[in-house]
Design an enzyme around this catalytic site. Sequence first.
Site, PDB file in Angstrom:
ATOM      1  N   HIS A 193       0.797  -1.229   0.000  1.00 13.29           N
ATOM      2  CA  HIS A 193       0.000   0.000   0.000  1.00 13.29           C
ATOM      3  C   HIS A 193       0.833   1.285   0.000  1.00 13.29           C
ATOM      4  CE1 HIS A 193       0.992  -0.065   4.253  1.00 13.29           C
ATOM      5  NE2 HIS A 193       0.631   1.193   4.314  1.00 13.29           N
TER       6      HIS A 193
HETATM    7  C1  UD1 Z   1      -2.145   5.446   6.065  1.00 11.63           C
HETATM    8  C2  UD1 Z   1      -0.839   5.915   6.716  1.00 11.63           C
HETATM    9  C3  UD1 Z   1       0.224   4.847   6.568  1.00 11.63           C
HETATM   10  C4  UD1 Z   1      -0.272   3.507   7.048  1.00 11.63           C
HETATM   11  C5  UD1 Z   1      -1.570   3.159   6.335  1.00 11.63           C
HETATM   12  C6  UD1 Z   1      -2.140   1.833   6.790  1.00 11.63           C
HETATM   13  C7  UD1 Z   1      -0.369   8.323   6.647  1.00 11.63           C
HETATM   14  C8  UD1 Z   1       0.470   9.357   6.014  1.00 11.63           C
HETATM   15  N1  UD1 Z   1      -0.342   7.104   6.069  1.00 11.63           N
HETATM   16  O1  UD1 Z   1      -1.889   5.314   4.677  1.00 11.63           O
HETATM   17  O2  UD1 Z   1       1.348   5.214   7.330  1.00 11.63           O
HETATM   18  O3  UD1 Z   1       0.701   2.523   6.794  1.00 11.63           O
HETATM   19  O4  UD1 Z   1      -2.508   4.191   6.615  1.00 11.63           O
HETATM   20  O5  UD1 Z   1      -3.287   1.512   6.084  1.00 11.63           O
HETATM   21  O6  UD1 Z   1      -1.004   8.600   7.625  1.00 11.63           O
HETATM   22  N2  UD1 Z   1      -9.282   4.788   2.000  1.00 11.63           N
HETATM   23  C9  UD1 Z   1     -10.494   4.165   1.962  1.00 11.63           C
HETATM   24  N3  UD1 Z   1     -11.065   3.795   3.160  1.00 11.63           N
HETATM   25  C10 UD1 Z   1     -10.474   4.040   4.349  1.00 11.63           C
HETATM   26  C11 UD1 Z   1      -9.233   4.689   4.370  1.00 11.63           C
HETATM   27  C12 UD1 Z   1      -8.642   5.056   3.182  1.00 11.63           C
HETATM   28  O7  UD1 Z   1     -11.052   3.930   0.898  1.00 11.63           O
HETATM   29  O8  UD1 Z   1     -11.039   3.666   5.398  1.00 11.63           O
HETATM   30  C13 UD1 Z   1      -8.635   5.163   0.710  1.00 11.63           C
HETATM   31  C14 UD1 Z   1      -8.923   6.574   0.296  1.00 11.63           C
HETATM   32  O9  UD1 Z   1      -9.023   6.598  -1.073  1.00 11.63           O
HETATM   33  C15 UD1 Z   1      -7.692   7.327   0.687  1.00 11.63           C
HETATM   34  C16 UD1 Z   1      -6.610   6.276   0.497  1.00 11.63           C
HETATM   35  O10 UD1 Z   1      -7.234   5.029   0.851  1.00 11.63           O
HETATM   36  O11 UD1 Z   1      -7.497   8.439  -0.099  1.00 11.63           O
HETATM   37  C17 UD1 Z   1      -5.413   6.489   1.376  1.00 11.63           C
HETATM   38  O12 UD1 Z   1      -5.794   6.656   2.742  1.00 11.63           O
HETATM   39  P1  UD1 Z   1      -4.871   7.527   3.735  1.00 11.63           P
HETATM   40  O13 UD1 Z   1      -5.406   7.472   5.100  1.00 11.63           O
HETATM   41  O14 UD1 Z   1      -4.645   8.872   3.128  1.00 11.63           O
HETATM   42  O15 UD1 Z   1      -3.470   6.821   3.646  1.00 11.63           O
HETATM   43  P2  UD1 Z   1      -3.080   5.277   3.639  1.00 11.63           P
HETATM   44  O16 UD1 Z   1      -2.492   4.958   2.321  1.00 11.63           O
HETATM   45  O17 UD1 Z   1      -4.193   4.421   4.128  1.00 11.63           O
END
Ligand code: UD1
Length: 373
Positions: free
Chosen positions: A207
């Site tokens: 991821h």
């Molecule tokens: C975040 C953390 C990362 C961690 C990861 C675990 C930061 C900078 N990154 O990354 O350190 O390893 O979580 O998962 O804080 N999304 C969904 N549903 C959700 C959450 C996210 O669909 O419940 C999608 C959204 O499109 C979002 C993307 O995932 O834009 C990324 O989510 P985000 O929280 O920005 O970062 P992660 O890649 O999950």
Amino acid sequence: MIKVINVVGARPNFMKVAPIVEAMKRREREFTPLVVHTGQHYDAAMSDTFFSDLDLPQPDVYLGVGSASHAAQTAAVMERFEPVLIGEKPDWVLVVGDVNSTLACALVCVKLGVKVAHVEAGLRSRDRTMPEEINRLLTDQIADLLFTPSADANENLLAEGIPVERIRLVGNVMIDSLYKHLERSRQSRIKDALDLNDKRYAVLTLHRPSNVDNPLTFGRILDALKKISELRPIVFPVHPRTRKTITQHGFDERVAQIEGLRLIDPLGYLDFLSLYSGASLVLTDSGGIQEETSVLGIPCLTLRENTERPITVTMGTNMIVGTDTEKIVNAAVAALAETAKPAIDIPLWDGKTADRILDALEHNDEAGASPPS
Ligand code: UD1
């Protein structure tokens, strides 16, 4: 009585906070815990499942920030956390890990003069293009107490000029959750549902933006997976970010054509523990999974150029292989040929870290920190 706000935001936070809140509830004469969920992760599979799997009490406050750019997400957490802090007036705020919610809440605390402790402090990948590295560096600079998982983290903090009095070597609190739930995870039916036999399959998680947002890197990894899947079926619980980028890069068909690669939805804590603990090999770009596989003696190939958790390489089962197709395949072939490794004892990764954190919060006015080894 010490009133503590425990902050959770994203998936890797829940298994770190659960044992701490449980210990605080057990020591109710000394501690009053509150749980604040920022809502950085919000899907049932990325959040709700972990509360039930880990016996984590429902959040007292839910900030509902959701997904956005780094700036917008960090700002939203700060704006919404500030009034909670002013209203609740805790003695301590505990932040864990390295996600945006960690830094955002720590920053609100220092601006309001509320004491903040960082659990999993001192880890450094030395790669400042990683958003998590910036979150770690800044959180450690401003937090009042720094709880480290291993001696290398103490050394990193001291090298950055952080006073020894602020550092406590307590061990790895995520391993508290692992030990507590290992037995229960054996009741999971996930391996039956996927028709898997122990030690006859590999598990993949992916991821990191540096891997999945870049089509060239992602493509090289897919080429490696194609070859490895001819040796072992690979089960791939897909993070929502990765699910989106597969489609954005036009990779849907390419992924579908890898016969031995099975994409499934993200799993809860117990199902995932059951899955990887039965695997012969794990491929990942996660931080926590490098630690969990090390403790269980399962070979782990980290698809990154670096790690902030070097002890998993020196003492554990982790190998940093990067994202070159040939290197990944060669490392996987070698790892699959090895005989099983015993579970590994890393100092203070013993399932008792949460109580050491609580003891330190109680006695924080007593001088002295753990010396670096
Ligand atoms: C975040 C953390 C990362 C961690 C990861 C675990 C930061 C900078 N990154 O990354 O350190 O390893 O979580 O998962 O804080 N999304 C969904 N549903 C959700 C959450 C996210 O669909 O419940 C999608 C959204 O499109 C979002 C993307 O995932 O834009 C990324 O989510 P985000 O929280 O920005 O970062 P992660 O890649 O999950």
